[in-house]
Design an enzyme around this catalytic site. Structure first.
Site, PDB file in Angstrom:
ATOM      1  N   GLY A 153      -3.423   0.558  16.830  1.00 55.80           N
ATOM      2  CA  GLY A 153      -4.219  -0.046  15.762  1.00 55.80           C
ATOM      3  C   GLY A 153      -5.648  -0.289  16.207  1.00 55.80           C
ATOM      4  O   GLY A 153      -6.136   0.347  17.142  1.00 55.80           O
ATOM      5  N   SER A 154      -6.284  -1.260  15.548  1.00 56.62           N
ATOM      6  CA  SER A 154      -7.710  -1.499  15.795  1.00 56.62           C
ATOM      7  C   SER A 154      -7.929  -2.237  17.119  1.00 56.62           C
ATOM      8  O   SER A 154      -6.999  -2.850  17.670  1.00 56.62           O
ATOM      9  CB  SER A 154      -8.261  -2.348  14.645  1.00 56.62           C
ATOM     10  OG  SER A 154      -7.537  -3.569  14.599  1.00 56.62           O
TER      11      SER A 154
ATOM     12  N   GLY B 106      -5.699  -5.030  19.220  1.00 55.36           N
ATOM     13  CA  GLY B 106      -5.316  -4.794  20.619  1.00 55.36           C
ATOM     14  C   GLY B 106      -5.691  -5.960  21.516  1.00 55.36           C
ATOM     15  O   GLY B 106      -4.931  -6.343  22.409  1.00 55.36           O
TER      16      GLY B 106
ATOM     17  N   GLU C 128      -2.837   1.533  22.152  1.00 54.04           N
ATOM     18  CA  GLU C 128      -3.472   2.750  21.617  1.00 54.04           C
ATOM     19  C   GLU C 128      -4.414   2.309  20.510  1.00 54.04           C
ATOM     20  O   GLU C 128      -4.009   2.165  19.364  1.00 54.04           O
ATOM     21  CB  GLU C 128      -2.402   3.702  21.049  1.00 54.04           C
ATOM     22  CG  GLU C 128      -1.399   4.200  22.061  1.00 54.04           C
ATOM     23  CD  GLU C 128      -1.975   5.258  22.992  1.00 54.04           C
ATOM     24  OE1 GLU C 128      -3.074   5.791  22.715  1.00 54.04           O
ATOM     25  OE2 GLU C 128      -1.326   5.537  24.006  1.00 54.04           O
TER      26      GLU C 128
HETATM   27  P1  NAD Z   1      -4.744  -2.731  12.351  1.00 56.25           P
HETATM   28  O1  NAD Z   1      -5.181  -3.158  13.698  1.00 56.25           O
HETATM   29  O2  NAD Z   1      -5.311  -3.442  11.175  1.00 56.25           O
HETATM   30  O3  NAD Z   1      -3.145  -2.870  12.221  1.00 56.25           O
HETATM   31  C1  NAD Z   1      -2.264  -2.169  13.043  1.00 56.25           C
HETATM   32  C2  NAD Z   1      -0.943  -2.894  13.139  1.00 56.25           C
HETATM   33  O4  NAD Z   1      -1.111  -4.074  13.930  1.00 56.25           O
HETATM   34  C3  NAD Z   1      -0.353  -3.361  11.815  1.00 56.25           C
HETATM   35  O5  NAD Z   1       1.035  -3.115  11.842  1.00 56.25           O
HETATM   36  C4  NAD Z   1      -0.645  -4.861  11.817  1.00 56.25           C
HETATM   37  O6  NAD Z   1       0.247  -5.598  11.043  1.00 56.25           O
HETATM   38  C5  NAD Z   1      -0.506  -5.184  13.283  1.00 56.25           C
HETATM   39  N1  NAD Z   1      -1.239  -6.376  13.765  1.00 56.25           N
HETATM   40  C6  NAD Z   1      -2.472  -6.788  13.404  1.00 56.25           C
HETATM   41  N2  NAD Z   1      -2.827  -7.855  14.124  1.00 56.25           N
HETATM   42  C7  NAD Z   1      -1.808  -8.136  14.967  1.00 56.25           C
HETATM   43  C8  NAD Z   1      -1.574  -9.129  15.977  1.00 56.25           C
HETATM   44  N3  NAD Z   1      -2.492 -10.065  16.238  1.00 56.25           N
HETATM   45  N4  NAD Z   1      -0.410  -9.104  16.656  1.00 56.25           N
HETATM   46  C9  NAD Z   1       0.518  -8.148  16.410  1.00 56.25           C
HETATM   47  N5  NAD Z   1       0.365  -7.199  15.460  1.00 56.25           N
HETATM   48  C10 NAD Z   1      -0.793  -7.187  14.742  1.00 56.25           C
HETATM   49  O7  NAD Z   1      -5.037  -1.157  12.259  1.00 56.25           O
HETATM   50  P2  NAD Z   1      -5.028  -0.178  10.996  1.00 56.25           P
HETATM   51  O8  NAD Z   1      -6.194  -0.485  10.111  1.00 56.25           O
HETATM   52  O9  NAD Z   1      -3.673  -0.112  10.413  1.00 56.25           O
HETATM   53  O10 NAD Z   1      -5.285   1.237  11.724  1.00 56.25           O
HETATM   54  C11 NAD Z   1      -6.536   1.768  12.018  1.00 56.25           C
HETATM   55  C12 NAD Z   1      -6.896   1.572  13.473  1.00 56.25           C
HETATM   56  O11 NAD Z   1      -5.872   2.079  14.321  1.00 56.25           O
HETATM   57  C13 NAD Z   1      -8.150   2.346  13.869  1.00 56.25           C
HETATM   58  O12 NAD Z   1      -8.934   1.534  14.699  1.00 56.25           O
HETATM   59  C14 NAD Z   1      -7.596   3.545  14.627  1.00 56.25           C
HETATM   60  O13 NAD Z   1      -8.506   4.132  15.535  1.00 56.25           O
HETATM   61  C15 NAD Z   1      -6.431   2.930  15.317  1.00 56.25           C
HETATM   62  N6  NAD Z   1      -5.453   3.951  15.721  1.00 56.25           N
HETATM   63  C16 NAD Z   1      -5.367   4.266  17.041  1.00 56.25           C
HETATM   64  C17 NAD Z   1      -4.499   5.267  17.450  1.00 56.25           C
HETATM   65  C18 NAD Z   1      -4.387   5.656  18.905  1.00 56.25           C
HETATM   66  O14 NAD Z   1      -3.404   6.306  19.242  1.00 56.25           O
HETATM   67  N7  NAD Z   1      -5.314   5.305  19.759  1.00 56.25           N
HETATM   68  C19 NAD Z   1      -3.701   5.927  16.513  1.00 56.25           C
HETATM   69  C20 NAD Z   1      -3.806   5.563  15.171  1.00 56.25           C
HETATM   70  C21 NAD Z   1      -4.696   4.564  14.793  1.00 56.25           C
END
Ligand code: NAD
EC number: 1.2.1.3
Length: 500
Positions: A232-233, A237, A254
């Site tokens: 995720g973002s 992370g 990731e």
């Molecule tokens: P996001 O960070 O908003 O959410 C991702 C997940 O994390 C969701 O399931 C959310 O519910 C969970 N989450 C959020 N805050 C949390 C916390 N404090 N504790 C535990 N879980 C939590 O991301 P998004 O908008 O769904 O996805 C886009 C982002 O993901 C972009 O930054 C993209 O680059 C990244 N991404 C990275 C990869 C990689 O492999 N490096 C792959 C796909 C997406």
């Protein structure tokens, strides 16, 4: 085909996708397609307890037999490829070919994991003591929590789950609250596969937690979840890393990327243009490996940019369910606003912007279709240091390869990178220890579309995790060093004498 039929074809029943409090909207036209029941905290706690019980049984099943379960999963995914691929498209808005591609990635990692289940190799190590043997062995680690993002709703789960399962670890999946339907459909496939596999697949080997971030936080807080792999973002992370550090749990992170291409003087521009367009606008710029920054030699810049703006002007934007579409929608209005703000900032930092702006407003007033944009920047300004999850490609000029690499590495993220050049001195420099600082560095191929055979992940703000191929499996096991004394003496290491 109606949206409801897409859900049903993917194996979901009406009762499963209606009547709940979590509303799911399709980015195709913004309409509500499901209302799912959200798991409560106590249900989530019960899942963690169930997974730990499953771990006790699953770790005793021989690894090649565990591989058989993943072989069956790959087989089932092959059968469900079209149905699941279409649901991916409906739920996250990527074009159907990319939806299929995502399911293919799941199948590929299953194949990889099946082979791996017979190759969880340790080492033998030379002991300094006579009559002694040393070795290194790998054991199942415990429950693996997998948190995923909206833009790849199923493949990253499978990169983690296929490896975790052959390594002996049950999996609890917390999908994005924006894309829980695909997770439910995959969960049903997993349950079918476990049934087919037989009694040595314990209950609760695969589980899904439907809900908001609080459920992810529950996984990171629980000492009964040995590993958390989070995609995720960067802000997510940082939160996960902090929570896991408090209890010294293991993480695989990731996170976001800000991927660049250096286009050198000797580049094959024909190839570069094709690679740029695919990797900058594919998935409407919503891939972690999307090409966001172009660093172009000053003497080819004026040839390259007009070719790109011309190619951009002919790209078909439309419903991702239609065959001819190459650019589907952004996930929601928030993503559209982020794109608009980034374009305004680029202009205020001296940029000249081609394209951008809302598209197909008459046809899809409640969706977030956009024209992809190219922003010519005077230098790598502030906006270029951010990952805006939309199809904006920033372009800057450079004079020397050293300067290009410096610009390349000057952003906080470190996921994927590439160079287009036919000069071996430049390409080898780019791949050397003083070259790209990313986890992925390519030559004459764009930054997106990684194969599952390599380890996937990146450095710096991208989080440092590795998933998928190579030896990423080690992230799901615990390492043990063994010393065995088969002599009748008890010599101590480092020549220590301790007479008693
Ligand atoms: P996001 O960070 O908003 O959410 C991702 C997940 O994390 C969701 O399931 C959310 O519910 C969970 N989450 C959020 N805050 C949390 C916390 N404090 N504790 C535990 N879980 C939590 O991301 P998004 O908008 O769904 O996805 C886009 C982002 O993901 C972009 O930054 C993209 O680059 C990244 N991404 C990275 C990869 C990689 O492999 N490096 C792959 C796909 C997406």
């Amino acid at each position: 085909m109606t949206y409801e039929n897409i859900l049903k074809d993917a194996g979901l029943t009406r009762a499963e996708f209606t009547g709940g409090e979590l509303k799911v909207h399709t980015p195709v036209d913004g309409s509500e397609i499901a209302a799912l029941k959200v798991h409560t905290i106590s249900e989530a706690d019960a899942q963690i307890a169930g997974a730990n019980k499953a771990f006790k049984a699953w770790r005793t099943v021989p690894a090649p037999r565990r591989g058989e379960l993943i072989r069956l999963l790959g087989e089932e995914l092959r059968k469900e490829k079209e149905n699941l691929g279409r649901l991916v498209t409906l739920e996250c808005g990527k074009i159907y070919q990319e939806g299929l591609g995502e399911v293919q990635e799941m199948i590929d990692i299953c194949d990889f994991a099946v082979g791996l289940s017979r190759q969880l190799y340790g080492l033998t190590i030379a002991s300094e003591r006579p009559g002694h043997a040393m070795r290194e062995t790998w054991h199942p680690m415990g429950v693996c929590g997998v948190i995923t993002a909206f833009n790849f709703p199923v493949a990253p789960w499978c990169w983690n789950a296929a490896l975790a399962i052959v390594c002996g670890d049950p999996v609890i999946w917390k999908p994005s609250e924006k894309t829980p339907l695909t997770a439910l459909a995959v969960q049903k496939i997993c349950e079918r596969v476990c049934q087919k596999f037989g009694d040595d697949a314990p209950r609760d080997l695969f589980q899904v937690l439907v809900g908001e971030r609080e459920l992810g936080e529950l996984l990171t807080a629980s000492k009964d979840v040995a590993i958390v792999s989070a995609t995720g973002s960067v802000p997510m992370g940082r939160a996960v890393a902090g929570d896991m550090a408090k209890r010294l749990g293991r993480t695989i992170l990731e996170l976001g990327g800000n991927n660049a291409m250096i286009v050198a003087l000797s580049a094959d521009l024909e190839m570069a243009v094709r690679a740029i367009v695919f990797s900058a606008v594919g998935t409407a710029g919503q891939r972690c490996t999307t090409l966001r920054r172009l660093i172009v030699h000053k003497d080819v810049y004026d040839q390259l940019i007009p070719r790109l703006t011309k190619a951009y002007s002919t790209l078909p934007i439309g419903s991702p369910l239609e065959e001819d579409t190459l650019i589907g929608p952004l996930i929601d209005d928030q993503a559209m606003s982020a794109m608009e703000q980034a374009i305004e900032q680029a202009k205020s930092e001296g940029g000249t912007v081609h394209g951008g702006g809302r598209a197909l407003n008459d046809q899809f007033p409640s969706a977030a279709y956009v024209h992809p944009a190219i922003a010519e920047m005077p230098e790598q300004s502030q906006i270029m240091h951010l990952e805006t999850f939309a199809p904006i490609l920033y372009a800057v000029k450079y004079s020397t390869i050293e300067e290009a690499i410096e610009i390349h590495n000057a952003v906080p993220q470190g996921l994927s990178s590439c160079i287009f050049s036919t000069d071996i001195r430049e390409t080898e420099l780019f791949l050397s220890g003083v070259g790209s600082d990313c986890g992925i560095a390519n030559v004459n191929i764009g930054p997106s579309g990684a194969e599952i055979g390599g380890a996937f992940g990146g450095e710096k703000d991208t989080g440092g995790g590795r998933e998928s191929g190579s030896d990423a499996w080690k992230g799901y096991m615990r390492r043990q060093t063994n010393t065995i004394n088969y002599s009748t003496e008890l010599p101590l290491a480092q020549g220590i004498v301790f007479d008693i």
